[in-house]
Design an enzyme around this catalytic site. Structure first.
Site, PDB file in Angstrom:
ATOM      1  CE  LYS A  14      -2.118  -1.205   3.869  1.00 56.76           C
ATOM      2  NZ  LYS A  14      -1.429  -2.499   4.167  1.00 56.76           N
ATOM      3  NE  ARG A  89      -4.966  -1.534   9.851  1.00 58.64           N
ATOM      4  CZ  ARG A  89      -3.875  -1.097   9.236  1.00 58.64           C
ATOM      5  NH1 ARG A  89      -3.891  -0.047   8.493  1.00 58.64           N
ATOM      6  NH2 ARG A  89      -2.758  -1.771   9.381  1.00 58.64           N
ATOM      7  NE  ARG A 128       7.497  -2.259   6.394  1.00 53.34           N
ATOM      8  CZ  ARG A 128       6.182  -2.184   6.578  1.00 53.34           C
ATOM      9  NH1 ARG A 128       5.428  -1.741   5.585  1.00 53.34           N
ATOM     10  NH2 ARG A 128       5.652  -2.573   7.701  1.00 53.34           N
ATOM     11  NE  ARG A 161       5.717  -0.133  10.205  1.00 52.23           N
ATOM     12  CZ  ARG A 161       4.591  -0.231   9.493  1.00 52.23           C
ATOM     13  NH1 ARG A 161       4.492   0.395   8.322  1.00 52.23           N
ATOM     14  NH2 ARG A 161       3.583  -0.941   9.933  1.00 52.23           N
ATOM     15  NE  ARG A 172       1.879  -4.844  11.192  1.00 48.09           N
ATOM     16  CZ  ARG A 172       2.972  -4.631  10.470  1.00 48.09           C
ATOM     17  NH1 ARG A 172       4.156  -5.052  10.905  1.00 48.09           N
ATOM     18  NH2 ARG A 172       2.892  -3.995   9.323  1.00 48.09           N
TER      19      ARG A 172
HETATM   20  P1  AP5 Z   1       4.753  -1.591   1.974  1.00 45.33           P
HETATM   21  O1  AP5 Z   1       4.433  -0.776   0.752  1.00 45.33           O
HETATM   22  O2  AP5 Z   1       5.437  -0.926   3.091  1.00 45.33           O
HETATM   23  O3  AP5 Z   1       3.434  -2.360   2.475  1.00 45.33           O
HETATM   24  P2  AP5 Z   1       2.137  -1.821   3.219  1.00 45.33           P
HETATM   25  O4  AP5 Z   1       0.979  -2.476   2.564  1.00 45.33           O
HETATM   26  O5  AP5 Z   1       2.155  -0.335   3.289  1.00 45.33           O
HETATM   27  O6  AP5 Z   1       2.355  -2.488   4.639  1.00 45.33           O
HETATM   28  P3  AP5 Z   1       2.234  -1.897   6.117  1.00 45.33           P
HETATM   29  O7  AP5 Z   1       2.980  -2.824   7.010  1.00 45.33           O
HETATM   30  O8  AP5 Z   1       2.609  -0.451   6.146  1.00 45.33           O
HETATM   31  O9  AP5 Z   1       0.720  -2.049   6.381  1.00 45.33           O
HETATM   32  P4  AP5 Z   1       0.052  -2.090   7.718  1.00 45.33           P
HETATM   33  O10 AP5 Z   1      -1.333  -1.997   7.222  1.00 45.33           O
HETATM   34  O11 AP5 Z   1       0.326  -3.208   8.608  1.00 45.33           O
HETATM   35  O12 AP5 Z   1       0.704  -0.859   8.530  1.00 45.33           O
HETATM   36  P5  AP5 Z   1       0.200   0.613   8.839  1.00 45.33           P
HETATM   37  O13 AP5 Z   1       1.373   1.480   8.892  1.00 45.33           O
HETATM   38  O14 AP5 Z   1      -0.930   0.960   7.964  1.00 45.33           O
HETATM   39  O15 AP5 Z   1       5.609  -2.855   1.458  1.00 45.33           O
HETATM   40  C1  AP5 Z   1       6.106  -3.834   2.354  1.00 45.33           C
HETATM   41  C2  AP5 Z   1       7.469  -4.364   1.872  1.00 45.33           C
HETATM   42  O16 AP5 Z   1       7.273  -5.104   0.655  1.00 45.33           O
HETATM   43  C3  AP5 Z   1       8.483  -3.262   1.536  1.00 45.33           C
HETATM   44  O17 AP5 Z   1       9.759  -3.672   1.932  1.00 45.33           O
HETATM   45  C4  AP5 Z   1       8.391  -3.126  -0.003  1.00 45.33           C
HETATM   46  O18 AP5 Z   1       9.606  -2.690  -0.581  1.00 45.33           O
HETATM   47  C5  AP5 Z   1       8.041  -4.551  -0.434  1.00 45.33           C
HETATM   48  N1  AP5 Z   1       7.181  -4.616  -1.612  1.00 45.33           N
HETATM   49  C6  AP5 Z   1       6.080  -3.843  -1.871  1.00 45.33           C
HETATM   50  N2  AP5 Z   1       5.511  -4.198  -3.046  1.00 45.33           N
HETATM   51  C7  AP5 Z   1       6.258  -5.225  -3.540  1.00 45.33           C
HETATM   52  C8  AP5 Z   1       6.176  -6.041  -4.725  1.00 45.33           C
HETATM   53  N3  AP5 Z   1       5.190  -5.847  -5.634  1.00 45.33           N
HETATM   54  N4  AP5 Z   1       7.108  -6.995  -4.904  1.00 45.33           N
HETATM   55  C9  AP5 Z   1       8.095  -7.195  -3.984  1.00 45.33           C
HETATM   56  N5  AP5 Z   1       8.233  -6.461  -2.839  1.00 45.33           N
HETATM   57  C10 AP5 Z   1       7.326  -5.486  -2.616  1.00 45.33           C
HETATM   58  O19 AP5 Z   1      -0.394   0.431  10.324  1.00 45.33           O
HETATM   59  C11 AP5 Z   1       0.451   0.188  11.425  1.00 45.33           C
HETATM   60  C12 AP5 Z   1      -0.354   0.126  12.700  1.00 45.33           C
HETATM   61  O20 AP5 Z   1      -1.030   1.391  12.915  1.00 45.33           O
HETATM   62  C13 AP5 Z   1      -1.471  -0.908  12.750  1.00 45.33           C
HETATM   63  O21 AP5 Z   1      -0.981  -2.178  13.135  1.00 45.33           O
HETATM   64  C14 AP5 Z   1      -2.406  -0.289  13.778  1.00 45.33           C
HETATM   65  O22 AP5 Z   1      -1.916  -0.490  15.089  1.00 45.33           O
HETATM   66  C15 AP5 Z   1      -2.329   1.185  13.459  1.00 45.33           C
HETATM   67  N6  AP5 Z   1      -3.333   1.611  12.472  1.00 45.33           N
HETATM   68  C16 AP5 Z   1      -3.078   2.124  11.221  1.00 45.33           C
HETATM   69  N7  AP5 Z   1      -4.224   2.396  10.584  1.00 45.33           N
HETATM   70  C17 AP5 Z   1      -5.223   2.039  11.418  1.00 45.33           C
HETATM   71  C18 AP5 Z   1      -6.643   2.069  11.305  1.00 45.33           C
HETATM   72  N8  AP5 Z   1      -7.258   2.512  10.204  1.00 45.33           N
HETATM   73  N9  AP5 Z   1      -7.360   1.612  12.363  1.00 45.33           N
HETATM   74  C19 AP5 Z   1      -6.766   1.182  13.498  1.00 45.33           C
HETATM   75  N10 AP5 Z   1      -5.440   1.119  13.664  1.00 45.33           N
HETATM   76  C20 AP5 Z   1      -4.664   1.546  12.612  1.00 45.33           C
HETATM   77 MG    MG Z   2       2.334   1.090   4.856  1.00 44.20          MG
END
Ligand code: AP5
Ligand code: MG
Length: 218
Positions: A14, A89, A128, A161, A172
């Site tokens: 994402k 989410r 990552r 992270r 997660r």
């Molecule tokens: P990356 O692009 O970083 O993936 P992502 O989908 O953004 O993953 P996140 O871990 O950021 O998602 P998340 O939903 O768990 O975390 P968030 O910060 O939203 O890519 C991942 C890796 O893969 C990278 O190394 C990249 O280079 C590689 N990659 C990408 N595409 C690729 C491809 N096509 N091929 C190969 N490699 C690839 O949330 C964190 C925390 O915040 C949550 O756990 C929760 O506690 C809180 N939170 C956030 N939003 C909410 C909400 N709406 N409600 C409640 N709590 C929330």
């Molecule tokens: Mg992300």
């Protein structure tokens, strides 16, 4: 007008796709995860509330998240479109977003759902690395920075992270399955869902998303 949601499990790409979409469409990128991590770093009251949830891989309570997103969507830079990453989410978050958007006479135009096998996600997340300053996303094997530890875009420090340990990643993914996956059906029923194979290379996924967005614009 593009009012977009990026939906998908942790590690689906994402944030990676959002970076590319921002370059192409010049829309604000609203990542609730980035907002919480910045608040934790600052030690603000929001950060103090959110920290325990992030560390445990659990979701921050709906009312806190929705309040923050509404405030952000009210800002002038969001009036011409936006990219929501990691929000909504849960079903209640999606319902609250819908009623807020209806109130202000707007609507979501596309929900981009990125699918990736869970074992692949674990390898991605444990490898990552992220820029502390501009949030650019790297991977030790798939997408290393040109100079180790230094962001290609802004020269900021690259770090791992706290929630990218294998144990927290598994938690997660469990939380995703229980609370976020039902959104796929929710948005399918509204006819807004577009699903992409996130195991394709980053550029291929991006090209396919852009194609779908252009097709929709007509
Ligand atoms: P990356 O692009 O970083 O993936 P992502 O989908 O953004 O993953 P996140 O871990 O950021 O998602 P998340 O939903 O768990 O975390 P968030 O910060 O939203 O890519 C991942 C890796 O893969 C990278 O190394 C990249 O280079 C590689 N990659 C990408 N595409 C690729 C491809 N096509 N091929 C190969 N490699 C690839 O949330 C964190 C925390 O915040 C949550 O756990 C929760 O506690 C809180 N939170 C956030 N939003 C909410 C909400 N709406 N409600 C409640 N709590 C929330
Ligand atoms: Mg992300």
């Amino acid at each position: 007008m593009i009012n977009m949601i990026l939906l998908g499990p942790p590690g689906a790409g994402k944030g990676t796709q959002a970076e590319l979409l921002v370059d192409r469409y010049h829309l604000p990128h609203i990542s609730t995860g980035d907002i919480f991590r910045a608040a934790v770093k600052e030690g603000s009251p929001l950060g103090q509330k959110a920290k325990a949830f992030l560390d445990a891989g659990k979701l921050v309570p709906d009312d806190i998240v929705v309040g923050i997103v509404k405030e952000r969507l009210n800002q002038p830079d969001c009036q011409e479109g936006f990219i929501l990453d990691g929000f909504p989410r849960t079903i209640p978050q999606a319902e609250m977003l819908d009623s807020y958007l209806t109130e202000v006479g707007r609507q979501i135009t596309a929900v981009i759902n990125i699918e990736v096998d869970f074992e692949v996600l674990i390898r991605r997340l444990t490898g990552r690395r992220v820029c502390r300053n501009c949030h650019a996303v790297y991977h030790i094997a798939n997408k290393p920075a040109k100079n180790p530890g230094i962001c290609d875009h802004c020269g900021g420090e690259i770090y791992q992270r706290d929630d990218d340990t294998e144990e927290t990643v598994r938690k997660r993914l469990e939380v995703y399955q229980e609370q976020t996956e039902p959104l796929i059906d929710y948005y399918r029923k509204c006819g807004k869902l577009k699903t992409f194979n996130g195991e394709e290379p980053i550029q291929t996924v991006f090209d396919q998303i852009c194609f779908a967005l252009e097709e929709q614009k007509g």
